[in-house]
Design a protein around this motif. Structure first.
Motif, mmCIF file in Angstrom:
data_model
loop_
_atom_site.group_PDB
_atom_site.id
_atom_site.type_symbol
_atom_site.label_atom_id
_atom_site.label_comp_id
_atom_site.label_asym_id
_atom_site.label_seq_id
_atom_site.Cartn_x
_atom_site.Cartn_y
_atom_site.Cartn_z
ATOM 1 N N ARG A 18 -5.577 5.186 -0.165
ATOM 2 C CA ARG A 18 -4.447 4.280 -0.333
ATOM 3 C C ARG A 18 -4.599 3.459 -1.612
ATOM 4 O O ARG A 18 -5.699 3.131 -2.031
ATOM 5 C CB ARG A 18 -4.327 3.357 0.878
ATOM 6 N N ASP B 17 -9.076 1.541 3.516
ATOM 7 C CA ASP B 17 -7.929 1.962 2.712
ATOM 8 C C ASP B 17 -8.382 2.861 1.558
ATOM 9 O O ASP B 17 -7.771 3.898 1.284
ATOM 10 C CB ASP B 17 -7.203 0.737 2.127
ATOM 11 N N GLU C 174 0.483 5.892 -0.577
ATOM 12 C CA GLU C 174 -0.374 7.070 -0.730
ATOM 13 C C GLU C 174 0.282 8.027 -1.710
ATOM 14 O O GLU C 174 1.510 8.186 -1.704
ATOM 15 C CB GLU C 174 -0.586 7.762 0.607
ATOM 16 N N LYS D 233 0.833 -1.206 0.000
ATOM 17 C CA LYS D 233 0.000 0.000 0.000
ATOM 18 C C LYS D 233 0.866 1.253 0.000
ATOM 19 O O LYS D 233 1.923 1.297 0.634
ATOM 20 C CB LYS D 233 -0.893 0.024 1.240
#
Length: 340
Positions: free
Chosen positions: A74, A69, A49, A47
Motif C-alpha cells: 500500500r 501496509d 494499491e 492509502k
C-alpha cells in the motif's frame, strides 16, 4: 509538462496526473472522490494499491503507513507521484460533498504583511492571483523552495473577492517549513499554493451551538470558523464557545483577536488556559490543559454542541477521547484534521 493517465480499477474513474504531482491532489483537482484527511502523510486515509504501473514515493517514512501496509504494497496518495500511466485501487470518500467543496487549484501568493501575535506565532497576509474560494476551516498546501514535501497551513480569514489569504503560523524550533517562512521569506516574495483541501470545514446548517478548541497555530482554522459564525445572520441566537490553550501567558493572543469578532451572527465567548504553572507569573486564569477547561465549563451539556478542534496531535487525541469515550458525543459532531 508530461502527464500520465491514472485509472481506478473499481470505479472506472480516469484522471490526468502531471509528472511531479501527487496522485491524491491530481484526483481531487479532477473531481475524483478519493478519500483523504491531512494530505501531508500523517493520517493514512488516502492509502491505495497499484494494480498496474509504478510510483515514486516522496516520503518513504511517512507515519500514515504501518509496517503491515508496506508489506501489502500500500502507498499514500498524498506522497506518491506516478512514473507513467497506471491503474490503482483506492477507497472513495463516503462523506464527499462535491457540490459544496471547491476543487483545489494551483496558483501563487505574494507576501504582503507579517503580523506578530506572540514571540513565535504570526499571521501571514498574502495576495493571491484570483478570488479566494474555500470553506472556513480548510487548508492550503505550500511547496516551499528547497524543502522536500508540501506543507499544510490553515486559512484564518474568510473567502473574499479582494484576493487576500491569511494564515496563523507558529515558528516550530527546527522546523524546515516554518523556519523558511519566518527566517527567509521576505515581503514581496511569491510562493506557489494549491488549495483548498480539508474536511473539518464549518457546517452552519447543523443547528447546534459551536465549541472551538485550539492550541498553537491550530488557532488559524478556528478563527476562520469563528469569523464565519459571527458574521452569518443565520447564526443569530446561537453561541460560539472558543477554548484556546498555551504553555505560558505569553502564548495567549486570543483576547485581541476575538474582540474584533462582531456581527449579526453568533455570540462568541473565549476561554483561555495555560498548561505550565511554573511560567504563570501574574496569570490569574486557569492553569490546565485546554480540553480539561472545556470539560469543566461545558459540564453535562457536552453532547449538545458541534466541535471544531485543531492543534498538536496530543491535544487533538485528548479532545477526541474526552468527547467520544468519556462523554459519548457522536462522531458526526466532531470536525478535525489529523496532522503529525
Amino acid at each position: 509538462m508530461t502527464s500520465y493517465r491514472i485509472k481506478s480499477d473499481a470505479t472506472g474513474d480516469v484522471f490526468e496526473c502531471d509528472s511531479g504531482d501527487t496522485v491524491l491532489r491530481s484526483a481531487l483537482r479532477a473531481g475524483v472522490n478519493f478519500s483523504y484527511e491531512c494530505n501531508s502523510g500523517g493520517c493514512g486515509a488516502c492509502k491505495f494499491e497499484a494494480i498496474e504501473g509504478t510510483f515514486t514515493t516522496l516520503w518513504p517514512d511517512a507515519p500514515g503507513l504501518s509496517r503491515r501496509d508496506i508489506r501489502k504494497g500500500r502507498m499514500l496518495g498524498c506522497q506518491c507521484v506516478p512514473d507513467g500511466d497506471a491503474v490503482i485501487r483506492f477507497n472513495p470518500d463516503p462523506e464527499a460533498e462535491p457540490d459544496r467543496v471547491a476543487r483545489p487549484q494551483r496558483g501563487s501568493l505574494t507576501l504582503r504583511e507579517v503580523n506578530m501575535l506572540t514571540a513565535d506565532m504570526a499571521e501571514f497576509v498574502f495576495e493571491g492571483d484570483g478570488a479566494e474560494r474555500f470553506l472556513p476551516g480548510q487548508i492550503a498546501m505550500f511547496d516551499l523552495p528547497g524543502i522536500t514535501g508540501a506543507r499544510a497551513y490553515s486559512m484564518s480569514n474568510l473567502p473574499n473577492d479582494s484576493r487576500q489569504w491569511r494564515f496563523i503560523i507558529k515558528h516550530v524550533p527546527g522546523g524546515a517549513g516554518t523556519g523558511y517562512l519566518f527566517d527567509t521569506l521576505q515581503l514581496g516574495d511569491v510562493l506557489p499554493i494549491d488549495a483548498p483541501y480539508g474536511k473539518s470545514y464549518f457546517r452552519p446548517e447543523n443547528g447546534r451551538d459551536i465549541v472551538c478548541i485550539a492550541g498553537g497555530s491550530g488557532l488559524s482554522p478556528v478563527m476562520s470558523i469563528a469569523r464565519a459564525a459571527t458574521r452569518d445572520p443565520a447564526m443569530a441566537g446561537r453561541r460560539v464557545l472558543m477554548f484556546y490553550g498555551g504553555r505560558s501567558p505569553e502564548d495567549i493572543c486570543t483576547p485581541g483577536l476575538v474582540s474584533e469578532l462582531n456581527g449579526p451572527g453568533a455570540e462568541i465567548t473565549c476561554f483561555n488556559a495555560i498548561s505550565d504553572e511554573t511560567r504563570a507569573g501574574e496569570w490569574d486564569g486557569d492553569c490546565c490543559f485546554i480540553h480539561e477547561l472545556a470539560e469543566r465549563t461545558l459540564g453535562d451539556e457536552m453532547a449538545a454542541y458541534d466541535y471544531y478542534f485543531c492543534g498538536p496531535p496530543p491535544m487533538t487525541d485528548a479532545v477526541q477521547r474526552m468527547l467520544m469515550i468519556e462523554h459519548k458525543v457522536l462522531f458526526d459532531q466532531l470536525y478535525f484534521d489529523r496532522f503529525f
